[in-house]
Design a protein around this motif. Structure first.
Motif, PDB file in Angstrom:
ATOM      1  N   ASP A 112       0.780  -1.073   0.010  1.00 54.38           N
ATOM      2  CA  ASP A 112       0.165   0.036   0.121  1.00 54.38           C
ATOM      3  C   ASP A 112       0.928   1.226  -0.033  1.00 54.38           C
ATOM      4  O   ASP A 112       0.419   2.532   0.040  1.00 54.38           O
ATOM      5  N   THR A 113       2.215   0.984   0.194  1.00 56.41           N
ATOM      6  CA  THR A 113       3.054   2.191  -0.087  1.00 56.41           C
ATOM      7  C   THR A 113       3.494   2.318  -1.493  1.00 56.41           C
ATOM      8  O   THR A 113       4.133   1.450  -2.107  1.00 56.41           O
ATOM      9  N   TRP A 114       3.389   3.429  -2.185  1.00 56.26           N
ATOM     10  CA  TRP A 114       3.392   3.525  -3.627  1.00 56.26           C
ATOM     11  C   TRP A 114       4.850   4.432  -3.489  1.00 56.26           C
ATOM     12  O   TRP A 114       4.968   5.415  -3.289  1.00 56.26           O
ATOM     13  N   LYS A 166       3.672   0.165  -6.930  1.00 49.35           N
ATOM     14  CA  LYS A 166       3.339  -0.242  -5.565  1.00 49.35           C
ATOM     15  C   LYS A 166       4.161  -1.246  -4.897  1.00 49.35           C
ATOM     16  O   LYS A 166       4.294  -2.410  -5.224  1.00 49.35           O
ATOM     17  N   SER A 171       4.131   7.441  -1.073  1.00 45.20           N
ATOM     18  CA  SER A 171       2.706   7.925  -0.389  1.00 45.20           C
ATOM     19  C   SER A 171       2.226   6.593   0.456  1.00 45.20           C
ATOM     20  O   SER A 171       2.518   5.676  -0.483  1.00 45.20           O
ATOM     21  N   THR A 172       1.846   6.714   1.473  1.00 43.44           N
ATOM     22  CA  THR A 172       1.222   5.654   2.042  1.00 43.44           C
ATOM     23  C   THR A 172      -0.281   5.729   1.821  1.00 43.44           C
ATOM     24  O   THR A 172      -0.985   6.893   1.347  1.00 43.44           O
ATOM     25  N   LYS A 173      -1.042   4.861   2.220  1.00 44.08           N
ATOM     26  CA  LYS A 173      -2.562   4.807   1.976  1.00 44.08           C
ATOM     27  C   LYS A 173      -3.050   5.808   3.241  1.00 44.08           C
ATOM     28  O   LYS A 173      -3.990   6.643   2.678  1.00 44.08           O
ATOM     29  N   TYR A 174      -2.419   6.008   4.271  1.00 47.48           N
ATOM     30  CA  TYR A 174      -2.952   6.937   5.161  1.00 47.48           C
ATOM     31  C   TYR A 174      -2.602   8.180   4.555  1.00 47.48           C
ATOM     32  O   TYR A 174      -3.398   9.369   4.803  1.00 47.48           O
ATOM     33  N   ARG A 199      -2.345   9.436   1.479  1.00 49.00           N
ATOM     34  CA  ARG A 199      -3.427   9.541   0.392  1.00 49.00           C
ATOM     35  C   ARG A 199      -4.793   9.964   0.886  1.00 49.00           C
ATOM     36  O   ARG A 199      -5.476  10.555   0.114  1.00 49.00           O
ATOM     37  N   GLU A 200      -5.177   8.980   1.794  1.00 49.58           N
ATOM     38  CA  GLU A 200      -6.647   9.481   1.929  1.00 49.58           C
ATOM     39  C   GLU A 200      -6.886   9.882   3.191  1.00 49.58           C
ATOM     40  O   GLU A 200      -8.015  10.634   3.604  1.00 49.58           O
TER      41      GLU A 200
END
Length: 339
Positions: free
Chosen positions: A103-105, A185, A233-236, A238-239
């Motif tokens: 989940d880290t891009w 990813k 970027s992590t999911k956190y 980004r969101e």
């Protein structure tokens, strides 16, 4: 005559501080459908600084498969990890031990010089070309030489055919300097793409009598060095994001400055001088659209005071190991709680 498929097993050797890529061809009678179809293979580690002569066997474990259209439609590149005969990762096998998170891009910007006869492509035999200014994203023979663009365009096509997720290419600030960007990813996926792209570029340049120079500062003076800026970027991030989380994250990056510099490639003190769009190696800073900061924050990240999206660490250099670069970023991110 039965059909044969050419499988180029490639791996990283034991040279330091920057490993070399090695490769040898294996012929197969069936087309591989996935990496699981590929057998392990071996090589003489005493010739690659990975074993002693009295016990020289090392094992190649396939981990990724790429079409190799530079040869033909029956050829593949097989990226391998190096293992010991007992099945454990070789000490030089960083890929097997790095921190990874799907989940880290990551987006890595690989800068490099093309060299001909010991000089950057297009430079005069003696002295220097015109000062920097016209070369960045430049057009015309005077800016990109005779075969520079031909090479980078062919390289792009080979990488696309191999399934490497290129995001773009461009001529860079110094004459003879270029860049390509790879996005994926997870640490391993992105780093795999960079290493295979490096391999394809070096092999392509063999035909032109040209060398790919990855050193971060091949020429001293008023000339840009080469980086491998790490966008992440992590999911956190980004969101959710948020200014409070962002500031804590920057504190963690500043606290770990020495660990990051150690992972970001050799000779970075020659490049991170505070000049030529860099921050000094012993300092940490962040700034919005600031190319001289350690971490550049895009306008989109702070838009609406959200502090949400991706960030760019500008300190990694062109010769760095992408496995270690991405893993170090992840380790620092993991220090900052999201709740």
């Amino acid at each position: 005559m039965p059909t044969k498929y050419k499988l180029e097993y490639i791996w990283l050797d034991g040279y330091t501080p920057v490993p070399n890529m090695r490769g040898k061809s294996r012929l197969a009678s069936e087309r591989p459908k996935s990496v699981e179809d590929l057998p392990e293979w071996g090589f003489d580690g005493s010739s690659t600084r990975q074993a002693e002569g009295h016990s020289s066997d090392c094992v190649l474990k396939p981990v990724a498969l790429y079409p190799d259209l530079a040869r033909d439609d029956k050829s593949y590149i097989v990226l391998c990890e190096v293992m010991l005969p007992d099945g454990t990762p070789h000490p030089t096998n960083y890929r097997a031990t790095i921190m990874d998170e799907p989940d880290t891009w990551f987006g890595l910007e690989q800068e490099y010089f093309l060299y001909k006869d010991g000089r950057p492509l297009g430079w005069p035999t003696d002295g220097f070309p015109a000062p920097q200014g016209d070369y960045y994203c430049g057009v015309g023979y005077q800016n990109v030489s005779d075969v520079g663009r031909e090479i980078v365009e062919k390289h792009l096509d080979l990488c696309i055919a191999a399934g490497i997720n290129h995001e773009g290419i461009n001529a860079e600030v110094a004459k003879g300097q270029w860049e390509y960007q790879v996005f994926a990813k997870g640490s391993k996926n992105c780093a795999d793409g960079i290493w295979v792209a490096r391999y394809l570029l070096s092999r392509l340049c063999e035909k032109y009598g040209i060398t790919v120079q990855l050193h971060c500062k091949p020429f001293q003076g008023d000339w840009n060095g080469s980086g491998m800026h790490c966008n992440f970027s992590t999911k956190y991030m980004r969101e959710v994001g948020g200014k409070e989380y962002f500031l804590k994250l920057m504190d963690a990056f500043e606290k770990n400055i020495d660990e990051h510099i150690a992972a970001y490639g050799p000779d970075n003190h020659l490049r991170l001088t505070g000049l030529h769009e860099t921050q000094s190696i012993d300092k940490f800073s962040w700034g919005v659209a600031d190319r001289g900061a350690s971490i550049r924050v895009p306008h989109s990240f702070v838009k609406g005071d959200k502090y949400q999206g991706y960030l760019e660490d500008r300190r990694p250099n062109s010769a760095g190991d992408p496995y270690q670069i991405c893993s170090r970023v992840l380790k620092t991110i993991a220090e900052v709680p999201t709740k």
